[in-house]
Design an enzyme around this catalytic site. Sequence first.
Site, mmCIF file in Angstrom:
data_model
loop_
_atom_site.group_PDB
_atom_site.id
_atom_site.type_symbol
_atom_site.label_atom_id
_atom_site.label_comp_id
_atom_site.label_asym_id
_atom_site.label_seq_id
_atom_site.Cartn_x
_atom_site.Cartn_y
_atom_site.Cartn_z
ATOM 1 N N GLU A 102 45.708 25.320 42.932
ATOM 2 C CA GLU A 102 46.483 26.211 43.809
ATOM 3 C C GLU A 102 46.841 25.498 45.110
ATOM 4 O O GLU A 102 45.993 24.782 45.642
ATOM 5 C CB GLU A 102 45.669 27.475 44.129
ATOM 6 C CG GLU A 102 45.517 28.365 42.919
ATOM 7 C CD GLU A 102 44.737 29.652 43.194
ATOM 8 O OE1 GLU A 102 44.577 30.031 44.374
ATOM 9 O OE2 GLU A 102 44.292 30.255 42.220
ATOM 10 N N HIS A 150 47.601 34.574 43.030
ATOM 11 C CA HIS A 150 46.237 34.916 43.466
ATOM 12 C C HIS A 150 46.211 36.217 44.286
ATOM 13 O O HIS A 150 45.837 36.226 45.467
ATOM 14 C CB HIS A 150 45.619 33.752 44.259
ATOM 15 C CG HIS A 150 44.098 33.754 44.204
ATOM 16 N ND1 HIS A 150 43.330 32.609 44.217
ATOM 17 C CD2 HIS A 150 43.203 34.774 44.143
ATOM 18 C CE1 HIS A 150 42.044 32.920 44.170
ATOM 19 N NE2 HIS A 150 41.946 34.236 44.126
ATOM 20 N N ILE A 207 33.446 42.888 37.841
ATOM 21 C CA ILE A 207 34.897 42.920 37.599
ATOM 22 C C ILE A 207 35.179 43.006 36.098
ATOM 23 O O ILE A 207 36.069 43.735 35.654
ATOM 24 C CB ILE A 207 35.594 41.698 38.243
ATOM 25 C CG1 ILE A 207 35.363 41.706 39.766
ATOM 26 C CG2 ILE A 207 37.094 41.705 37.938
ATOM 27 C CD1 ILE A 207 35.831 40.445 40.490
ATOM 28 N N GLY A 267 30.303 40.764 34.497
ATOM 29 C CA GLY A 267 29.795 41.221 35.794
ATOM 30 C C GLY A 267 30.588 42.448 36.220
ATOM 31 O O GLY A 267 31.208 43.121 35.386
ATOM 32 N N SER A 320 28.436 37.380 27.869
ATOM 33 C CA SER A 320 27.836 37.386 29.195
ATOM 34 C C SER A 320 26.556 36.582 29.174
ATOM 35 O O SER A 320 25.794 36.657 28.214
ATOM 36 C CB SER A 320 27.539 38.833 29.611
ATOM 37 O OG SER A 320 27.058 38.857 30.927
ATOM 38 N N ARG A 321 26.341 35.811 30.242
ATOM 39 C CA ARG A 321 25.098 35.051 30.330
ATOM 40 C C ARG A 321 23.955 35.961 30.750
ATOM 41 O O ARG A 321 22.809 35.731 30.459
ATOM 42 C CB ARG A 321 25.237 33.918 31.356
ATOM 43 C CG ARG A 321 25.976 32.705 30.831
ATOM 44 C CD ARG A 321 26.130 31.696 31.935
ATOM 45 N NE ARG A 321 26.706 32.339 33.118
ATOM 46 C CZ ARG A 321 26.360 32.076 34.368
ATOM 47 N NH1 ARG A 321 25.438 31.193 34.627
ATOM 48 N NH2 ARG A 321 26.944 32.688 35.384
ATOM 49 N N ALA A 341 40.061 35.047 37.372
ATOM 50 C CA ALA A 341 38.782 34.555 37.909
ATOM 51 C C ALA A 341 39.029 33.329 38.793
ATOM 52 O O ALA A 341 39.226 33.467 40.014
ATOM 53 C CB ALA A 341 37.827 34.271 36.770
ATOM 54 N N ARG A 342 39.048 32.141 38.200
ATOM 55 C CA ARG A 342 39.373 30.920 38.940
ATOM 56 C C ARG A 342 40.179 30.016 38.002
ATOM 57 O O ARG A 342 39.869 29.906 36.804
ATOM 58 C CB ARG A 342 38.104 30.183 39.390
ATOM 59 C CG ARG A 342 37.438 30.777 40.630
ATOM 60 C CD ARG A 342 38.274 30.580 41.897
ATOM 61 N NE ARG A 342 37.631 31.076 43.096
ATOM 62 C CZ ARG A 342 37.776 32.315 43.582
ATOM 63 N NH1 ARG A 342 38.545 33.177 42.965
ATOM 64 N NH2 ARG A 342 37.166 32.668 44.707
ATOM 65 N N GLY A 392 44.566 39.064 43.256
ATOM 66 C CA GLY A 392 43.504 39.948 42.744
ATOM 67 C C GLY A 392 42.968 40.936 43.764
ATOM 68 O O GLY A 392 42.820 42.121 43.481
#
Length: 319
Positions: free
Chosen positions: A267, A285, A157, A155, A176-177, A237-238, A287
């Site tokens: 987190e 975190h 980023i 995407g 990538s989807r 990302a996460r 970003g």
Amino acid sequence: MSRVVVTGRIPETALEKLRAEHEVDAWEGPESIGREELLRRVAGADAVVSLLTERIDAELLDAAGPQLKVVANVAVGYDNIDVPACTERGVVATNTPGVLTEATADIALGLILSVTRRLGEGERLIRSGQAWKWGMFFLLGSSLQGKTLGVVGMGGIGQATARRAKAFGMEIVYQSRREIDPVLADEPGARRVELDELLATSDIVSLHCPYGPATHHLIGAEQLAAMKSSAYLINTARGPIVDEAALASALRDGQIAGAGLDVFENEPSVHPGLVELENVVLVPHLGSATVETRTAMAMLAADNTLAVLSDEQPPAPIN
Ligand code: DGY
């Protein structure tokens, strides 16, 4: 005038924008708002401007009441929001795509450089007061020129990270989807591959996919074992996209060379097995953590809120 509840501290310019049109109840405490206080405050709200630290679920939506029109997340990621529960109740959910793309890609590159050039180790060494001197084999890292970056999730980023990596002389493969910008896809070195091939061939694997049931522990013991022993894993990302316990073992056992992490599974806790390792760079975190970016995020969340409260299409709807 509508009632807008803001669940945490956001830049003043965005609050002013909301206050110019509506009654704003903003949590100003230094700590995150507690769940009970949050449920109490949202009662009767027409809009909730939420931070990613707050869970927006059916319980909260019901506590707010049927007049609630919009939940505006001040984040691009929205795994803290139960979107189907919003949709069922006719609540518009929004996020802040685009405005944090460059800042997050900067952090990804920062982590790539920090871990491959052992900046964290060097910094800790100097601060420890231990003796050191320049040496031919002292703290040798790994170069980026000619290496392959594997981007998981191409995407905005992911693409911004790939552009930066190309400027450092890296080749790009990506998984990538979605169909992505054909210009980037056609560039030499930007080749679409399946995850298995990406893991097996990349020198650096950088995660940029959204988090959800489909990406929970996308990178676990098996995927780490498929990576080169000289490879690095970067996650901006996460946290739960990576099985942190498996990552700690892989790093400890030399299955991969290192990792750079901006996000964590639970987190603000960080797996103790990661904290004790030298070959991992850990940042909390950060970003999107620039003044300009956080201001832009809060302003976009304010624009989303004001649009829905005026019965207009918000700039960044999720549902
Ligand atoms: C986001 O917007 O999802 C980021 O994680 C915030 O830093």
